[in-house]
Write an enzyme that holds these catalytic residues in place. Structure first.
Site, PDB file in Angstrom:
ATOM      1  NE  ARG A 235      -2.401   0.782   3.625  1.00 36.20           N
ATOM      2  CZ  ARG A 235      -3.113   1.153   4.665  1.00 36.20           C
ATOM      3  NH1 ARG A 235      -4.425   1.177   4.592  1.00 36.20           N
ATOM      4  NH2 ARG A 235      -2.541   1.493   5.789  1.00 36.20           N
TER       5      ARG A 235
ATOM      6  CB  THR B  17      -1.866   7.239  -3.098  1.00 39.14           C
ATOM      7  OG1 THR B  17      -1.291   5.916  -3.182  1.00 39.14           O
ATOM      8  CG2 THR B  17      -0.949   8.239  -3.776  1.00 39.14           C
TER       9      THR B  17
ATOM     10  CG  ASP C 150       2.747  -2.785   9.273  1.00 40.33           C
ATOM     11  OD1 ASP C 150       2.754  -3.997   8.953  1.00 40.33           O
ATOM     12  OD2 ASP C 150       3.002  -1.872   8.471  1.00 40.33           O
TER      13      ASP C 150
ATOM     14  CG  ASP D 115       6.298  -3.190   9.981  1.00 37.59           C
ATOM     15  OD1 ASP D 115       6.756  -3.721   8.947  1.00 37.59           O
ATOM     16  OD2 ASP D 115       6.134  -1.963  10.104  1.00 37.59           O
TER      17      ASP D 115
HETATM   18  C1  PRP Z   1      -1.247  -4.035   4.754  1.00 36.86           C
HETATM   19  C2  PRP Z   1      -2.156  -5.234   4.991  1.00 36.86           C
HETATM   20  C3  PRP Z   1      -2.989  -5.274   3.753  1.00 36.86           C
HETATM   21  C4  PRP Z   1      -3.141  -3.827   3.418  1.00 36.86           C
HETATM   22  C5  PRP Z   1      -4.483  -3.385   3.924  1.00 36.86           C
HETATM   23  O1  PRP Z   1      -0.199  -4.398   3.936  1.00 36.86           O
HETATM   24  O2  PRP Z   1      -1.469  -6.421   5.223  1.00 36.86           O
HETATM   25  O3  PRP Z   1      -2.374  -5.965   2.681  1.00 36.86           O
HETATM   26  O4  PRP Z   1      -2.106  -3.117   4.099  1.00 36.86           O
HETATM   27  O5  PRP Z   1      -4.725  -2.099   3.529  1.00 36.86           O
HETATM   28  P1  PRP Z   1      -5.856  -1.698   2.496  1.00 36.86           P
HETATM   29  O6  PRP Z   1      -7.077  -2.467   2.842  1.00 36.86           O
HETATM   30  O7  PRP Z   1      -5.989  -0.211   2.757  1.00 36.86           O
HETATM   31  O8  PRP Z   1      -5.347  -1.993   1.117  1.00 36.86           O
HETATM   32  P2  PRP Z   1       1.054  -3.436   3.650  1.00 36.86           P
HETATM   33  O9  PRP Z   1       0.837  -2.556   2.475  1.00 36.86           O
HETATM   34  O10 PRP Z   1       1.447  -2.749   4.932  1.00 36.86           O
HETATM   35  O11 PRP Z   1       2.156  -4.454   3.201  1.00 36.86           O
HETATM   36  P3  PRP Z   1       2.846  -5.643   4.012  1.00 36.86           P
HETATM   37  O12 PRP Z   1       1.841  -6.749   4.120  1.00 36.86           O
HETATM   38  O13 PRP Z   1       3.994  -5.997   3.136  1.00 36.86           O
HETATM   39  O14 PRP Z   1       3.274  -5.113   5.373  1.00 36.86           O
END
Ligand code: PRP
Length: 206
Positions: free
Chosen positions: A102, A106, A198, A201
């Protein structure tokens, strides 16, 4: 609108509370994600269609059932932690990884990994991602899977925001949503409140 299933199982509530705690370290966090995925998978597969067939016991022939093959699609990275729990119930399933992150400004999903073969190899699949925040990542993943040709899809997550449930169910009303809880809201930087922080993380210590 999608059907929304929020688990009422006492063990799910118990483990989710431990998962949320800031005092839970990476190792316990990973264990809880695995256990919650197993429990939610048990609930999410409650209506899968069965094929009758006959087996021979040591005493007699009897009729039984065969479950269909269900593929699982973890969204990288955080969805990875749910794979092991689901594989305990569906040990022979295919696992297809989709990589999305994500964009922090944005909040839109950016695809970075997709090795699906050109023709679909599964008819039914479970999309795994612990967090349904804005719903952008789940919606984009299900777009990809539908274009690929998967006929029946379910989303399985741990914590959803109302905003994510709304977005996913408007974009894909045929996709049931299975979660452990729906939290209060998203904050100004797109984190679920109270949530757990997160999920990527916390699993991987980054
Ligand atoms: C987080 C989570 C989802 C997403 C949710 O991933 O694991 O994939 O954000 O957000 P959304 O519903 O607003 O799209 P992240 O982008 O932090 O990546 P990661 O899993 O690599 O930590």
């Amino acid at each position: 609108m999608s059907k929304l299933f929020v688990s009422q199982h006492p063990l799910v509530k118990h483990k989710l509370t431990m998962l949320r705690s800031i005092e839970t370290g990476h190792r316990d966090f990973r264990g809880l994600v695995r256990e919650l995925a197993l429990l939610l998978c048990y609930e999410a597969t409650q209506d899968i269609p069965l094929t009758p067939y006959t087996v021979q016991t040591p005493l007699a022939e009897t009729s039984g059932f065969k479950a269909p093959e269900i593929g699982i699609v973890p969204i990288l990275r955080a969805g990875l932690g749910m794979v092991e729990g689901v594989l305990e119930l569906l040990p022979n399933t295919q696992v297809w990884h989709i990589g999305l992150y994500r964009d922090e400004k944005t909040l839109r999903p950016v695809e970075y990994y997709n090795k699906l073969p050109s023709a679909p190899t599964i008819e039914m699949c479970l999309v795994l991602d612990p967090m349904l925040a804005t719903g952008g990542s789940a919606t984009a993943t299900i777009d990809i899977l539908k274009r690929w040709g998967v006929k029946r899809i379910k989303y399985m997550g741990l914590i959803a925001a109302p905003e994510g449930v709304k977005r996913l169910s408007e974009a894909h009303p045929d996709v049931p949503i299975h979660v452990a809880t729906v939290d209060s809201h998203l904050n100004e930087v797109g984190f679920i409140v109270p949530g757990l922080g997160d999920a990527g993380d916390r699993q991987f210590g980054t």
